[in-house]
Motif scaffolding. Sequence first.
Motif, PDB file in Angstrom:
ATOM      1  N   ASN A 138       0.822  -1.206   0.000  1.00 14.31           N
ATOM      2  CA  ASN A 138       0.000   0.000   0.000  1.00 14.31           C
ATOM      3  C   ASN A 138       0.859   1.261   0.000  1.00 14.31           C
ATOM      4  O   ASN A 138       0.539   2.249  -0.649  1.00 14.31           O
ATOM      5  N   ALA A 139       1.985   1.196   0.759  1.00 20.05           N
ATOM      6  CA  ALA A 139       2.878   2.357   0.847  1.00 20.05           C
ATOM      7  C   ALA A 139       3.470   2.685  -0.520  1.00 20.05           C
ATOM      8  O   ALA A 139       3.543   3.843  -0.920  1.00 20.05           O
ATOM      9  N   GLN A 141       2.234   1.960  -3.400  1.00 16.35           N
ATOM     10  CA  GLN A 141       1.180   2.423  -4.305  1.00 16.35           C
ATOM     11  C   GLN A 141       0.738   3.849  -4.001  1.00 16.35           C
ATOM     12  O   GLN A 141       0.391   4.606  -4.903  1.00 16.35           O
ATOM     13  N   THR A 142       0.724   4.242  -2.716  1.00 17.65           N
ATOM     14  CA  THR A 142       0.137   5.519  -2.350  1.00 17.65           C
ATOM     15  C   THR A 142       1.132   6.673  -2.254  1.00 17.65           C
ATOM     16  O   THR A 142       0.725   7.824  -2.214  1.00 17.65           O
ATOM     17  N   LEU A 143       2.441   6.395  -2.182  1.00 15.15           N
ATOM     18  CA  LEU A 143       3.431   7.467  -2.153  1.00 15.15           C
ATOM     19  C   LEU A 143       3.452   8.142  -3.525  1.00 15.15           C
ATOM     20  O   LEU A 143       3.641   7.494  -4.542  1.00 15.15           O
ATOM     21  N   THR A 144       3.229   9.444  -3.556  1.00 14.69           N
ATOM     22  CA  THR A 144       3.188  10.164  -4.830  1.00 14.69           C
ATOM     23  C   THR A 144       4.603  10.365  -5.376  1.00 14.69           C
ATOM     24  O   THR A 144       5.584  10.292  -4.619  1.00 14.69           O
ATOM     25  N   GLU A 147       6.389  12.891  -3.368  1.00  8.93           N
ATOM     26  CA  GLU A 147       6.816  12.390  -2.051  1.00  8.93           C
ATOM     27  C   GLU A 147       8.051  11.516  -2.176  1.00  8.93           C
ATOM     28  O   GLU A 147       8.942  11.563  -1.333  1.00  8.93           O
ATOM     29  N   HIS A 177       4.668  17.334   2.888  1.00 12.26           N
ATOM     30  CA  HIS A 177       5.105  16.114   2.199  1.00 12.26           C
ATOM     31  C   HIS A 177       5.795  15.146   3.171  1.00 12.26           C
ATOM     32  O   HIS A 177       5.532  13.940   3.148  1.00 12.26           O
ATOM     33  N   SER A 180       3.299  13.490   5.397  1.00 13.17           N
ATOM     34  CA  SER A 180       2.546  12.489   4.636  1.00 13.17           C
ATOM     35  C   SER A 180       3.381  11.222   4.433  1.00 13.17           C
ATOM     36  O   SER A 180       2.877  10.096   4.551  1.00 13.17           O
ATOM     37  N   GLN A 183       3.501   9.213   7.660  1.00 13.31           N
ATOM     38  CA  GLN A 183       2.230   8.531   7.905  1.00 13.31           C
ATOM     39  C   GLN A 183       2.081   7.295   7.021  1.00 13.31           C
ATOM     40  O   GLN A 183       1.702   6.214   7.484  1.00 13.31           O
ATOM     41  N   LYS A 184       2.401   7.435   5.744  1.00 15.81           N
ATOM     42  CA  LYS A 184       2.227   6.323   4.799  1.00 15.81           C
ATOM     43  C   LYS A 184       3.209   5.180   5.045  1.00 15.81           C
ATOM     44  O   LYS A 184       2.883   4.017   4.823  1.00 15.81           O
TER      45      LYS A 184
END
Length: 205
Positions: A138-139, A141-144, A147, A177, A180, A183-184
């Motif tokens: 998930n990390a 996939q969700t890190l932009t 970021e 950033h 975030s 957190q991720k």
Amino acid sequence: MIRVIVVAASPVVRAGLSAVVSSNPQLTVVGSAADLDVLSKSVEQLQPDVVLLDLGSNPQPIWTKLQLISEQPIIAIAEDIDSIDLETAFRSGIRGILSTTSTETEIIAGVEAVASGLVVLHPDFLELLAMREKVVANAVQTLTPREIEVLGMLGSGLGNKAIAKRLQISEHTVKFHVSSIFQKLGVSTRTEAVTAGVRLGLIML
């Protein structure tokens, strides 16, 4: 016959584990010890096939001591499975991890499996690993992309001001950033974030 040494700080736990091992005709307890320091002196003489080790509630101080008996396959019983780093455990000679909730049958089967050269993990530990893998996936996939860029700069040792200047954004945005990212990745410091980023293959140092 599988020769077993039982190691546990608590005399009660030591007696209990010894009784469990002795209940199986294929296993025999050749010795017991309260501490790994004591055990290291008798391992060569007793020549066990497996060391059955009670980690207690805090396994961390034990990892370095395990190097003293690194030649022996070890199956450990842990009170807090969440606190165990599998990589550190295996590097220290652990070949099996069971929980204090394990049954007598599970302990005996675990000792036999480790003696045969197999790796044994309690179902709770496998479930925990699966959850960790899900968090990692998930990390990633969700890190932009931004970021990941900021994370790479953290890895280079840059502070918020330097990152803001390089990316031509405000320090406030950099802080957002970084927060975030923490957190991720489930971390609380820059060092932990960089370590996690390297482990996940997001950045290279």
